[in-house]
Motif scaffolding. Sequence first.
Motif, mmCIF file in Angstrom:
data_model
loop_
_atom_site.group_PDB
_atom_site.id
_atom_site.type_symbol
_atom_site.label_atom_id
_atom_site.label_comp_id
_atom_site.label_asym_id
_atom_site.label_seq_id
_atom_site.Cartn_x
_atom_site.Cartn_y
_atom_site.Cartn_z
ATOM 1 N N VAL A 224 0.557 -0.884 0.241
ATOM 2 C CA VAL A 224 0.129 0.032 -0.012
ATOM 3 C C VAL A 224 0.558 1.516 -0.044
ATOM 4 O O VAL A 224 1.695 1.436 1.126
ATOM 5 C CB VAL A 224 -1.346 0.013 1.548
ATOM 6 C CG1 VAL A 224 -1.508 1.128 1.109
ATOM 7 C CG2 VAL A 224 -1.732 -1.198 1.164
ATOM 8 N N SER A 225 0.014 2.347 -1.016
ATOM 9 C CA SER A 225 1.848 3.762 -0.591
ATOM 10 C C SER A 225 1.139 4.151 0.386
ATOM 11 O O SER A 225 0.519 4.632 0.604
ATOM 12 C CB SER A 225 0.654 4.256 -2.389
ATOM 13 O OG SER A 225 -0.150 5.067 -1.589
ATOM 14 N N ARG A 226 2.224 4.676 0.426
ATOM 15 C CA ARG A 226 3.043 5.758 1.990
ATOM 16 C C ARG A 226 1.856 6.500 1.674
ATOM 17 O O ARG A 226 1.071 6.940 2.772
ATOM 18 C CB ARG A 226 4.132 5.487 2.384
ATOM 19 C CG ARG A 226 5.345 5.252 2.075
ATOM 20 C CD ARG A 226 5.349 4.613 3.420
ATOM 21 N NE ARG A 226 6.618 3.547 3.664
ATOM 22 C CZ ARG A 226 7.704 3.932 4.068
ATOM 23 N NH1 ARG A 226 8.375 5.194 4.220
ATOM 24 N NH2 ARG A 226 7.839 2.808 4.711
ATOM 25 N N GLU A 227 0.921 6.891 0.380
ATOM 26 C CA GLU A 227 0.504 8.522 0.325
ATOM 27 C C GLU A 227 -1.210 8.254 1.161
ATOM 28 O O GLU A 227 -1.914 8.761 1.974
ATOM 29 C CB GLU A 227 0.234 9.049 -1.300
ATOM 30 C CG GLU A 227 1.533 9.309 -1.387
ATOM 31 C CD GLU A 227 2.897 8.662 -2.388
ATOM 32 O OE1 GLU A 227 3.329 9.091 -3.237
ATOM 33 O OE2 GLU A 227 2.457 7.096 -1.632
ATOM 34 N N LYS A 228 -1.341 6.692 0.915
ATOM 35 C CA LYS A 228 -2.781 6.250 1.087
ATOM 36 C C LYS A 228 -3.105 6.261 2.518
ATOM 37 O O LYS A 228 -3.718 6.164 3.265
ATOM 38 C CB LYS A 228 -3.192 4.607 0.657
ATOM 39 C CG LYS A 228 -4.098 4.369 0.792
ATOM 40 C CD LYS A 228 -5.013 4.941 0.124
ATOM 41 C CE LYS A 228 -6.465 4.586 -0.138
ATOM 42 N NZ LYS A 228 -6.809 3.104 -0.970
ATOM 43 N N LEU A 229 -1.561 5.706 2.928
ATOM 44 C CA LEU A 229 -1.481 5.549 4.736
ATOM 45 C C LEU A 229 -1.507 7.432 4.961
ATOM 46 O O LEU A 229 -2.593 6.963 6.353
ATOM 47 C CB LEU A 229 -0.494 5.299 5.232
ATOM 48 C CG LEU A 229 -0.401 4.368 6.598
ATOM 49 C CD1 LEU A 229 -1.429 4.085 7.494
ATOM 50 C CD2 LEU A 229 1.239 3.950 6.905
ATOM 51 N N ALA A 230 -1.277 7.827 4.791
ATOM 52 C CA ALA A 230 -1.186 9.393 5.018
ATOM 53 C C ALA A 230 -2.204 10.216 4.824
ATOM 54 O O ALA A 230 -2.823 10.420 5.840
ATOM 55 C CB ALA A 230 -0.268 9.852 4.834
ATOM 56 N N TYR A 231 -3.180 9.673 3.751
ATOM 57 C CA TYR A 231 -4.052 10.043 3.910
ATOM 58 C C TYR A 231 -5.631 9.003 4.813
ATOM 59 O O TYR A 231 -6.021 10.207 5.864
ATOM 60 C CB TYR A 231 -5.020 9.390 2.488
ATOM 61 C CG TYR A 231 -6.799 9.343 2.082
ATOM 62 C CD1 TYR A 231 -7.652 10.887 2.222
ATOM 63 C CD2 TYR A 231 -7.306 8.249 2.459
ATOM 64 C CE1 TYR A 231 -8.492 10.844 2.073
ATOM 65 C CE2 TYR A 231 -8.721 8.090 1.755
ATOM 66 C CZ TYR A 231 -8.981 9.822 2.513
ATOM 67 O OH TYR A 231 -10.457 9.650 2.344
ATOM 68 N N ILE A 232 -5.087 8.183 5.172
ATOM 69 C CA ILE A 232 -5.392 7.111 6.133
ATOM 70 C C ILE A 232 -5.684 7.943 7.781
ATOM 71 O O ILE A 232 -6.852 8.756 8.563
ATOM 72 C CB ILE A 232 -6.051 6.222 6.240
ATOM 73 C CG1 ILE A 232 -6.175 5.112 4.974
ATOM 74 C CG2 ILE A 232 -6.132 5.280 7.742
ATOM 75 C CD1 ILE A 232 -5.570 3.484 4.705
ATOM 76 N N CYS A 233 -4.405 8.191 7.752
ATOM 77 C CA CYS A 233 -3.882 9.106 9.152
ATOM 78 C C CYS A 233 -5.013 10.422 9.274
ATOM 79 O O CYS A 233 -5.292 10.535 10.699
ATOM 80 C CB CYS A 233 -2.237 8.849 9.813
ATOM 81 S SG CYS A 233 -1.329 7.035 9.485
ATOM 82 N N ASP A 234 -4.016 11.202 8.242
ATOM 83 C CA ASP A 234 -4.541 12.391 8.390
ATOM 84 C C ASP A 234 -6.166 12.548 8.496
ATOM 85 O O ASP A 234 -6.933 12.927 9.432
ATOM 86 C CB ASP A 234 -4.210 13.115 7.482
ATOM 87 C CG ASP A 234 -3.663 14.911 7.663
ATOM 88 O OD1 ASP A 234 -4.366 15.329 8.727
ATOM 89 O OD2 ASP A 234 -3.392 15.744 6.643
#
Length: 474
Positions: free
Chosen positions: A142-152
Amino acid sequence: MDYGFLTLIPPIIAIAFAIAFRKVALALLIGIFSGELILCGWNPITAVNELVNQILNVCADTGNLKTFLFTTLMGAFVILVRVSGGVNGFVTYLTEQGNKVRSKKMAMMIAYIIGVIIFIDGLLSIMFTGVVTRPLIDKYKVSREKLAYICDSTSAPINAIIPLNSWGAMLMGLIGAEITAGVIAGDPMNLLIRSLPFQFYSIVSLVMVLFYILSGKDWGPMKKAEERVQKTGKLYDDGVVPLLNDSEGFDELVEPGKENKWNMMLPLIVLIGGTFIGLLVTGKGNITEGDGTILYAVTITLLVMGMLYTRQKIMTGKQFGDYVLKGVSNMLTLVILLVLAFAIGGVIKTLGTGTFLASLIGGKVSGAFGPAIIFLLGAVMAFSTGTSWGTFSIMMPIAIPMAVAMDSNILLAIGAVVSGGIFGDHCSPISDTTILSSMSVGTDLFSHVKTQLPYALVTAAIATVLYVVCGLVM
């Protein structure tokens, strides 16, 4: 002094420069300087002196210092749970031994659930989610960008929807001020609770994150990021330098196959439990009145980690101290960005950017469309200033009297103020939560903003429609 449209120059310059050149620190410095230049009557020498003073004032603030110290100590936490074998032990337990996570969808769901259940503090939610789930996310491509979106997109919305935290206390204080002034009648807590269903942006944001996780129907820059990982295995684009990279130069001290999940889980339990207990103690039984406990919780957690790892003979006391220092040094770049973000926030506040934006609609809006306009203005204000709390402070005293004067629904107005602040806060490149989300997952700020903003704009559009419809029928 009223600076008019000049108040928009610093945030516009900072945001545009950051996006165009991907030099966030330099962009913030230029934004701060441009603001001081306006405040100092275009005298560049005085502006430079005031720029330095502004940064020093940020560093001298006790509350800010606690945030910076917490951030640096979390850098030590991240490295220690990795070199102790805790991270790999936890991942092995979930994926192989426990067979609990068997797909990328399940890995993302764990990130989503953690983001939702840690509603006591937004910064803790972001850091915790990133640290715990990043190895799982990487394993299932999973892209780091997707995880950042989930976190934020879970941290700030859930803090607002479940206001059993400092957010709730702050919002009740603002509502209470309008009651004291005689603008409205009622109980602050009652009004806040009744307004929760009308925080449309926060609610829709949580629903949309869940939709993208379960359906896999990504689009735009996020889809490209997901395709990149699936096809090439690259967690981020070429040329991207993560704000935090704990994978270089730090080898595990535990032999393969002997990693222990409790070397990660126990410190996490201490961290979350310590934060919650600290809020209860400092708030004298009321967690909404607790303050400054996260720094104490992470300090206690590090002490527990030191005893845990040295008793297992994973590392010596000297090695533990060395890793703490390395972790702290890893976070210095991030702390510099936070200092600059807080500094430009101070300049923007002095210029009165938020007040100027709010004045653009005063007395010019029909009652039915009032909540939608309040939401949009709050969103623009928060995006420009990088702060949700600042937006709440400016907009609440304006929105409630406006709603009364226009015979608009008070609860809708309160929900619109909170929703507008949430949107801008977690999308703005100069927001501390945006910066922390990028850091906690190991990507850069531009990649996070570029992939999240289209999703956030769709969510904002849906929220706007809901405010218009409710404004017409209520």
